[in-house]
Scaffold this active site. Structure first.
Site, mmCIF file in Angstrom:
data_model
loop_
_atom_site.group_PDB
_atom_site.id
_atom_site.type_symbol
_atom_site.label_atom_id
_atom_site.label_comp_id
_atom_site.label_asym_id
_atom_site.label_seq_id
_atom_site.Cartn_x
_atom_site.Cartn_y
_atom_site.Cartn_z
ATOM 1 N N HIS A 77 47.175 48.533 40.023
ATOM 2 C CA HIS A 77 45.985 47.902 39.294
ATOM 3 C C HIS A 77 44.637 48.557 39.695
ATOM 4 O O HIS A 77 43.997 47.706 40.482
ATOM 5 C CB HIS A 77 46.167 46.309 39.248
ATOM 6 C CG HIS A 77 47.153 45.690 38.842
ATOM 7 N ND1 HIS A 77 47.106 45.186 37.554
ATOM 8 C CD2 HIS A 77 48.551 45.498 39.248
ATOM 9 C CE1 HIS A 77 48.115 44.807 37.212
ATOM 10 N NE2 HIS A 77 49.080 44.733 38.284
ATOM 11 N N CYS A 100 50.412 48.412 34.430
ATOM 12 C CA CYS A 100 51.474 47.333 34.828
ATOM 13 C C CYS A 100 52.160 47.188 33.726
ATOM 14 O O CYS A 100 52.610 47.892 32.940
ATOM 15 C CB CYS A 100 50.646 46.257 35.741
ATOM 16 S SG CYS A 100 52.177 45.201 36.442
ATOM 17 N N GLU A 159 41.871 48.195 37.808
ATOM 18 C CA GLU A 159 40.980 46.944 37.597
ATOM 19 C C GLU A 159 40.845 46.046 38.798
ATOM 20 O O GLU A 159 39.666 45.370 38.868
ATOM 21 C CB GLU A 159 41.442 46.623 36.150
ATOM 22 C CG GLU A 159 42.363 45.289 36.439
ATOM 23 C CD GLU A 159 43.879 45.836 36.568
ATOM 24 O OE1 GLU A 159 44.076 46.953 36.971
ATOM 25 O OE2 GLU A 159 44.566 44.972 36.186
#
Lengths: 225, 75
Positions: free
Chosen positions: A194, A84, A196
């Site tokens: 994302h 990002c 994560e």
């Protein structure tokens, strides 16, 4: 194997990135004012709003001391993943081709999307197969990937487009549905979604973990026995 | 000297902000306006103008996606 996750003023996803990395290896936070990468084997440049997104997203972060060290690390072949805002920073730093523009719809988008693995022979996607679909969230306002047409052709021919939004799911108007790209050497990559935030089935998907897992096996394979 | 740097999206790059403004104008009775591009302006004072172009290339603009124009307003 140890990950270094950078924290800039304005980062907000560095702790999730740290926890995601720790599911697969050691990881520690690196401060933007430090030049020392503390022996990290792979670097994650996380999401957020580094330096308030002033001027352009990622434009200021690239001048921070830690980014000088990351630049050297990347040029010597070390793996660097930008997520990002981290993707925006790596593009601004010239470590990745192209740029990120405001979403075509001008709105902040926050939704789960499917990504298709285009190139599974990189340090970031080695644990996947070509065509695999990964369910990962996006959340951004400036995520429209742009590069001139001739550069896009070059990226495609060279296998630098590593992830694409699944058909009909492009959330931001990115050129050719591109969600993630790598540099020519394939040791630096960035993506707007994302991974994560997608490492635990409890929060909807664990598919994002495949990228971290890929990095760990890549680095592990390089290490002397 | 005082200068203004005007930065706008390169021709051919979709500018949704410009499009939105363009679509809003007729509603207020401003007809016939087209090719609206929204950019930003940086005002600065510098010892001279010799290095402003370099500043634009390296920081103020991203030359891949933006054009810039330097106007000296006061010497």
């Amino acid at each position: 194997v140890k990950f270094g996750v950078i924290r800039f003023p304005g980062s907000c996803d560095e702790v999730d990135a740290l926890l995601a990395c720790r599911r697969f290896a050691d990881a520690e936070l690196l401060w933007h004012g430090d030049r020392d990468l503390r022996g990290a084997d792979a670097i994650v440049v996380p999401g957020g709003f580094s330096y308030g997104d002033y001027l352009r997203a990622g434009a200021i972060a690239r001048f921070s001391p830690v980014m000088e060290a990351v630049q050297e690390f990347a040029l010597s072949g070390g793996p660097v993943l930008g997520i990002c805002n981290g993707f925006q920073v790596l593009c601004e730093a010239g470590l990745l081709p192209g740029a990120l523009l405001p979403n075509a719809g001008l709105r902040f988008v926050c939704r789960q999307v499917d990504l298709v693995v285009e190139n599974a022979e990189t340090a970031f996607t080695g644990a996947c197969s070509p065509g695999d679909r990964l369910s990962v969230p996006v959340k951004h306002t400036t995520g429209r990937y742009y590069a001139p047409e001739d550069l896009l052709d070059e990226l495609e021919a060279d296998g630098q487009v590593i992830l694409r939004y699944a058909e009909g799911q492009n959330p931001n108007g990115s050129a050719r549905d591109i969600a993630g790209v790598a540099n020519r050497q394939k040791n630096v990559a960035g993506l707007m979604p994302h991974p994560e935030h997608a490492v635990d089935p409890l929060t909807g998907s664990a598919d994002g973990g495949r990228l971290f897992e890929s990095l760990v096996s890549h680095v592990g394979a390089l290490a002397p026995a | 000297l005082k200068a203004r740097v005007l930065i706008r999206p390169k021709a051919g790059i979709l500018d949704p902000q410009g499009q939105t403004v363009e679509r809003a104008l007729p509603a207020l009775g401003f007809d016939g306006v087209h090719d609206v591009r929204v950019g930003r302006m940086v005002e600065l004072e510098a010892p001279d103008e010799s290095r402003i172009g370099e500043m634009c290339e390296k920081l103020l603009a991203n030359p891949l996606i933006e054009d810039y124009e330097i106007l000296v307003v006061e010497r």
